[in-house]
Write a protein that holds these residues in place. Structure first.
Motif, PDB file in Angstrom:
ATOM      1  N   GLY A  14       0.797  -1.229   0.000  1.00  0.00           N
ATOM      2  CA  GLY A  14       0.000   0.000   0.000  1.00  0.00           C
ATOM      3  C   GLY A  14       0.824   1.270   0.000  1.00  0.00           C
ATOM      4  N   ASN A  52      -7.328  -1.941   7.603  1.00  0.00           N
ATOM      5  CA  ASN A  52      -6.566  -2.691   6.606  1.00  0.00           C
ATOM      6  C   ASN A  52      -6.514  -4.126   7.121  1.00  0.00           C
ATOM      7  OD1 ASN A  52      -4.671  -3.811   4.929  1.00  0.00           O
ATOM      8  ND2 ASN A  52      -2.946  -2.617   5.706  1.00  0.00           N
ATOM      9  N   LYS A 100      -0.066   7.824   4.966  1.00  0.00           N
ATOM     10  CA  LYS A 100      -1.151   7.554   4.013  1.00  0.00           C
ATOM     11  C   LYS A 100      -1.909   8.834   3.681  1.00  0.00           C
ATOM     12  CE  LYS A 100      -0.133   3.194   4.710  1.00  0.00           C
ATOM     13  NZ  LYS A 100       0.302   2.187   3.780  1.00  0.00           N
ATOM     14  N   TYR A 148      -7.378   1.982   1.531  1.00  0.00           N
ATOM     15  CA  TYR A 148      -7.327   1.869   0.068  1.00  0.00           C
ATOM     16  C   TYR A 148      -7.002   0.470  -0.442  1.00  0.00           C
ATOM     17  CZ  TYR A 148      -2.558   3.986   0.907  1.00  0.00           C
ATOM     18  OH  TYR A 148      -1.303   4.332   1.351  1.00  0.00           O
ATOM     19  N   TYR A 149      -7.770  -0.494   0.099  1.00  0.00           N
ATOM     20  CA  TYR A 149      -7.598  -1.897  -0.284  1.00  0.00           C
ATOM     21  C   TYR A 149      -8.952  -2.505  -0.623  1.00  0.00           C
ATOM     22  CZ  TYR A 149      -3.401  -0.861   2.334  1.00  0.00           C
ATOM     23  OH  TYR A 149      -2.265  -0.266   2.782  1.00  0.00           O
ATOM     24  N   ARG A 186      -5.980  -9.663  -1.390  1.00  0.00           N
ATOM     25  CA  ARG A 186      -6.184  -8.217  -1.247  1.00  0.00           C
ATOM     26  C   ARG A 186      -5.427  -7.451  -2.327  1.00  0.00           C
ATOM     27  NH1 ARG A 186      -2.919  -4.561   2.938  1.00  0.00           N
ATOM     28  NH2 ARG A 186      -1.623  -4.551   1.051  1.00  0.00           N
ATOM     29  N   CYS A 243      -4.507  -3.380  -3.648  1.00  0.00           N
ATOM     30  CA  CYS A 243      -4.583  -1.972  -3.233  1.00  0.00           C
ATOM     31  C   CYS A 243      -4.816  -1.104  -4.463  1.00  0.00           C
ATOM     32  CB  CYS A 243      -3.342  -1.558  -2.464  1.00  0.00           C
ATOM     33  SG  CYS A 243      -1.891  -1.394  -3.465  1.00  0.00           S
ATOM     34  N   CYS A 259      -4.151   2.478  -4.383  1.00  0.00           N
ATOM     35  CA  CYS A 259      -3.533   3.808  -4.232  1.00  0.00           C
ATOM     36  C   CYS A 259      -2.514   3.995  -5.357  1.00  0.00           C
ATOM     37  CB  CYS A 259      -2.864   3.927  -2.864  1.00  0.00           C
ATOM     38  SG  CYS A 259      -1.823   2.515  -2.479  1.00  0.00           S
TER      39      CYS A 259
END
Ligand SMILES: Cc1ncc(COP(=O)(O)O)c(C=O)c1O
Length: 394
Positions: free
Chosen positions: A45, A181, A243, A327-328, A374, A376, A378
């Motif tokens: 991430g 997360n 983040k 953001y996942y 998972r 991400c 971003c």
């Protein structure tokens, strides 16, 4: 003694019991594999786009102005003042910059320094599962036991009775990561009330990881548990610039806690790292002073990327659990018929050219995450588009 026997012996002799209990980070390993196979990295991430111009300039100016020596161990005063001001403004909660704020090297150091400061060997720590992979090793490095409480899809809710059963007189703390997360869950006020009541009944700390506090979707709002009645003095709030301001490499975070807790945390922090990068703490003042519109835009932009990647993933056959924050995207991979998450991710990296994180790395029992992976989001649209077109070839 032969040299190979000697070498083998010295390898175990110099491996501490602590480090034998966990492996290196799966997420960072996926990044290495992605590089090796030239795969689009939707595993780790970190943004692949630029940080805000004004804070980059502030960092350059701080170096030019010679903020190049150690800052005060617990953080440069202007930065601590800016943190206090931001919490007053956003959450109506007062922290004394002199006695209640400690700047450290990312939320990562904030969490481990806090656990080292408040736990004794044998203490229990409650963690919601699936969890951000650092919390397991963090607990092990403190010789604390972790007790897991399951968050269940599709909404990643927990069973209040299961949570109550996890609490005991040995419970020193519960770690609460919201927005979460890997699930994207944002804990609601009623859920936080259940947790807060148990913390008070069992004289337990809430150690919160609020690093995604400004990344929220569909009208979700972030409520720090410290703002609930009775929780201000028993919450250690961990946050970071990583983040919110797209500067994961700066390694600047902070811990907010009552003075007695802060005293112990500062001692650990001092001997672990002395302090976070001095010029970047100066730039942190500029970051925390960005206008409200910055945060609105951050969420709105990420929401568009979430929707974009979800669509790409769904078209490729994934079932997406749509996140409310962070953001996942957690996905269910059952439809693909692979033996487990690890073999599927390996296939994705080596043959499809996209890296993701196997779901099992977020669970203590790997079977529990075997149908999950998972991604991400971003990332630049061009990165997400490239991943999307490759994923259609699975
Ligand atoms: C929940 C959570 N906490 C902490 C971190 C790391 O934070 P920092 O970069 O501030 O050390 C991450 C990074 O992915 C994260 O997802």
């Amino acid at each position: 003694m032969s040299s190979s026997v000697e070498a083998a012996r010295s390898r175990t002799r110099f491996r501490s019991r602590r480090t034998s209990q966990f492996t290196e980070s799966v997420i960072r390993e996926m990044t290495r594999l992605a590089l090796e196979h030239d795969a689009v990295n939707l595993a780790q991430g970190f943004p692949d786009f630029g940080a805000p111009e004004e804070i980059k300039r502030a960092a350059q100016d701080a170096i030019a102005a010679d903020f190049n020596q150690y800052a005060i161990t617990w953080g440069a005063k202007p930065f601590r003042n800016a943190i206090a001001e931001k919490y007053r403004k956003w959450h109506g909660i007062e922290y004394d910059p002199e006695r209640e704020i400690t700047v450290c090297c990312g939320a990562t150091e904030g969490m481990i320094a806090t656990l080292l400061a408040v736990t004794n060997p044998g203490d229990e720590i409650i963690i919601f599962e699936p969890y951000y992979e650092n919390y397991g090793p963090d607990a092990l490095l403190c010789d604390a036991q972790h007790k897991l409480v399951r968050l269940r899809p599709p909404d990643w809710t927990f069973d209040p009775d299961e949570l109550r059963r996890a609490f005991s007189s040995k419970t020193k703390a519960i770690i609460l990561n919201s927005p979460n997360n890997p699930t994207g869950k944002v804990f609601t006020r009623p859920e936080l009330e259940v947790i807060a009541n148990l913390c008070q009944e069992f004289d337990t700390l809430a150690i919160t990881d609020e690093i995604y506090e400004h990344i929220l979707y569909d009208g979700a709002s972030h409520i720090p548990i410290a703002t609930l009645p009775g929780m201000r003095e028993r919450t250690v709030l961990v946050n970071s610039l990583s983040k919110t301001y797209s500067v994961t490499g700066w390694r600047v975070g902070f811990v907010l806690a009552a003075p007695d807790l802060t005293d112990s945390i500062r001692k650990v922090h001092d001997f672990l790292t002395v302090g976070a990068a001095a010029p970047l703490q100066q730039a942190g003042v500029a970051a925390l002073n960005l206008p409200d519109s910055y945060y609105e835009k951050l969420s709105a932009e990420y929401q568009k990327r979430r929707d974009f990647l979800s669509e790409q993933l769904e078209q490729a056959g994934f079932r997406c659990y749509r996140p409310k924050g962070a953001y996942y995207i957690m996905t269910d991979i059952s439809a693909f018929g692979f033996a487990d998450d690890l073999s599927f991710v390996r296939h994705l990296i080596e043959n499809v050219g996209v890296a993701a994180v196997p779901g099992s790395s977020f669970f203590s029992d790997s079977n529990a995450g075997a149908a999950l992976i998972r991604f991400c989001f971003c990332k630049k649209y061009e990165t997400l588009e490239k991943a999307g077109s490759r994923l259609r070839r699975i």
